[in-house]
Design a protein around this motif. Structure first.
Motif, mmCIF file in Angstrom:
data_model
loop_
_atom_site.group_PDB
_atom_site.id
_atom_site.type_symbol
_atom_site.label_atom_id
_atom_site.label_comp_id
_atom_site.label_asym_id
_atom_site.label_seq_id
_atom_site.Cartn_x
_atom_site.Cartn_y
_atom_site.Cartn_z
ATOM 1 N N THR A 217 0.998 -1.128 0.026
ATOM 2 C CA THR A 217 0.023 -0.024 -0.089
ATOM 3 C C THR A 217 0.861 1.278 0.001
ATOM 4 O O THR A 217 2.152 1.224 0.407
ATOM 5 N N CYS A 346 -3.056 -2.137 -6.140
ATOM 6 C CA CYS A 346 -4.182 -1.604 -7.076
ATOM 7 C C CYS A 346 -4.115 -0.179 -7.489
ATOM 8 O O CYS A 346 -3.320 0.424 -7.045
ATOM 9 N N LYS A 347 -5.323 0.145 -8.185
ATOM 10 C CA LYS A 347 -5.080 1.436 -8.571
ATOM 11 C C LYS A 347 -5.294 2.744 -7.606
ATOM 12 O O LYS A 347 -4.447 3.541 -7.602
ATOM 13 N N CYS A 348 -6.087 2.333 -6.739
ATOM 14 C CA CYS A 348 -6.438 3.119 -5.463
ATOM 15 C C CYS A 348 -5.332 2.984 -4.353
ATOM 16 O O CYS A 348 -4.887 3.554 -3.578
ATOM 17 N N TYR A 350 -5.187 0.569 -2.021
ATOM 18 C CA TYR A 350 -5.552 -0.029 -0.606
ATOM 19 C C TYR A 350 -6.612 -1.154 -0.519
ATOM 20 O O TYR A 350 -7.159 -1.417 -0.035
ATOM 21 N N ARG A 356 -10.864 0.914 3.218
ATOM 22 C CA ARG A 356 -10.202 2.163 2.374
ATOM 23 C C ARG A 356 -10.297 1.531 1.059
ATOM 24 O O ARG A 356 -9.964 2.410 0.127
ATOM 25 N N CYS A 358 -11.588 0.570 -2.790
ATOM 26 C CA CYS A 358 -12.471 1.356 -3.756
ATOM 27 C C CYS A 358 -13.773 0.425 -3.889
ATOM 28 O O CYS A 358 -13.471 -0.915 -3.395
ATOM 29 N N CYS A 364 -10.188 -4.440 -9.202
ATOM 30 C CA CYS A 364 -9.301 -3.562 -9.688
ATOM 31 C C CYS A 364 -7.899 -3.854 -9.467
ATOM 32 O O CYS A 364 -7.113 -3.614 -10.179
#
Length: 504
Positions: A217, A346-348, A350, A356, A358, A364
């Motif tokens: 992360t 991943c893209k976010c 988390y 947290r 997405c 994702c």
């Protein structure tokens, strides 16, 4: 009247000899340069004309022709200024022809005759030494070229000094090698709080030159860990320092002639183009993978790199060299580097945190990590999940081994490998071993073999993955000062490859 001087043309890190022939003959006044020159070489006539005018030397009203032989080889760069001026001065009988013919020259001329430093002085000195010639270059480039002991390097500050030297009114002193630089600003591994598993993986990667990928992360310390890798790597050996400096010389990255014993650490941005990473552009210049030769190529935000760029890494990672092929140039560069990558899950970023992540989790994560192809991921020996650091761990004092302690263990393991591969040309670390050599050095005991075979069958290891596990286990055994690869060594090597693979 015809006279010759000598210089070099660069094909990658190789310097090929070029004879600069100058003829001054009756005819319509002109000054032409032939022999496949590029724009910079063609413009040399104006710089040479202005530099000679500053010395009160007027060109005769005759036809001056400069030929760069061999004529079918492309000539690029401003370093042809000085040899063109020397051949012209010799043809005008201002300086002796025989003295010029015994010298290899390179250097750019400013309009007032000052010699400007150029790239490639180190490989030029190698080429001059092979032909038993002295090297004449700008004084600022002399410290770099003087590292070649077999070549006499003369550094001059201006064309006027060069003329005085050849006419016996001034003696140019041989250049002295630049200082050996060591990086004193290396970061300490002790600064990293927690992440003991990642630190261990970093030590193994440094000991055996294994490729490594961190997945975790944002803020978990992936880049922080990678930035401390130079502090635990052993210094470059003299041969490695020369190899690396040759590439950096062609790229113009040697500062004030100093050669560094610290291993390169290159960290290109994920917006870098394929030519910037692999090599290319005008003259097929070396890319980041070659500039990281004998060092580290750190690629942060790994999945964000263009897919085409990532896929071009597959062959250089395996072979340790790259052929930069363009329409007008085919150049081979060495690129034996350690690839260290960092990626969010991943893209976010988390995915492991349900609170947290997405709304597209876990799809994702699959889509994001899917940007790294299976064949490329298979080339990473160590795949490490880097979990978030707990806040209470950040308040704890620094603990664990510092970079100096880890570097000593890495150096000891590298020394074992140096002795092991002393009779094997081209092999320096465990990561280089393959085929029969790998079978000789990485045969596990009975329990270890049984574990490896069961793991390979259960997790579907590829042939490449199977051999990479053996190489990693060999390095772990070297760190453990063990002659034999035992079951614990293989278990640890498998854990770095398989657990992270399942989780990502």
């Amino acid at each position: 009247m015809v006279a010759q001087s000598y210089t070099v043309a660069f094909e990658g890190v190789d310097a090929r000899s070029v004879e600069v022939q100058c003829a001054v003959a009756p005819g319509v006044p002109a000054f032409s340069i032939v022999g496949l020159p590029d724009k910079a070489v063609s413009e040399a006539r104006e710089r040479v004309r202005s530099a000679l005018a500053g010395m009160a030397i007027a060109l005769p009203s005759k036809r001056i022709t400069v030929n760069l032989s061999p004529a079918d080889m492309p000539k690029e760069g401003s370093h042809f200024d000085l040899p063109i001026a020397l051949s012209l001065l010799a043809a005008l009988e201002i300086i002796p022809k025989d003295a010029v013919a015994q010298t290899c020259a390179l250097g750019e001329l400013s309009l007032d005759g000052t010699l400007v430093p150029v790239t490639g002085a180190l490989p030029a000195a190698m080429a001059a030494a092979s032909e038993d010639r002295a090297l004449l270059c700008p004084r600022a480039s002399g410290a770099e070229a003087a590292w070649v002991d077999a070549c006499t390097v003369l550094g001059a500050g201006s064309l006027h000094e060069v003329v005085q030297h050849f006419t016996g009114r001034l003696v140019l002193e041989p250049a002295k090698p630049g200082e050996i630089r060591t990086d004193t600003g290396l970061r300490d591994l002790r600064d990293v709080k927690g992440q003991e598993r990642a630190k261990r993986a970093l030590e193994i990667a440094a000991a055996g030159r294994h490729h490594l990928i961190f997945v975790g992360t944002p803020g978990s310390g992936k880049s922080m860990l990678a930035a401390r890798l130079p502090g635990i790597l052993p210094p470059l050996t003299p041969i490695e320092a020369l190899e690396t400096s040759m590439i950096h010389s062609v790229a113009g990255l040697l500062d004030e002639g100093g050669i560094s014993r610290t291993r390169p650490f290159r960290e290109p941005h994920h917006t870098a183009s394929q030519a910037a990473i692999i090599g290319g552009g005008r003259g097929a210049k070396p890319g980041e993978i070659s500039l990281a030769h004998n060092g580290v190529l750190f690629m942060d935000e790994f999945p964000e790199f263009p897919r085409q760029v990532l896929e071009t890494l597959r062959q250089p990672v395996e072979t340790g060299e790259v052929m930069v092929a363009r329409a007008n140039a085919h150049v081979r560069y060495a690129c034996r580097f350690m690839l260290v990558a960092a990626a969010n899950p991943c893209k976010c970023g988390y995915l492991p945190d349900a609170a947290r992540a997405c709304s597209r989790a876990p799809v994702c994560g699959e889509d994001y990590m899917g940007r790294i192809s299976g064949p490329l991921m298979d080339r990473f020996d160590l795949r490490i999940e880097v979990p978030p650091v707990a806040f209470h761990d950040l308040d704890l004092p620094a603990s664990g081994d510092g970079s100096a302690t880890v570097a000593a263990r890495v150096a000891a393991a590298r020394a074992v490998q140096t002795r092991r591969f002393a009779d094997h040309k081209g092999l320096r670390t465990n990561a280089d071993a393959e085929g029969r050599v790998l079978e000789e050095i990485a045969t596990p005991d009975a329990e270890g073999r049984d574990l490896l075979l069961r793991a390979a069958d259960r997790f579907g290891l590829s042939a490449r993955g199977y051999h990479r596990v053996l190489r990693t286990a060999r390095t772990i055994a070297d760190l453990d000062e063990s002659e034999t690869i035992r079951r614990p060594h293989l278990a640890e090597a498998l854990s770095y490859r398989l657990i992270a693979a399942r989780e990502t």
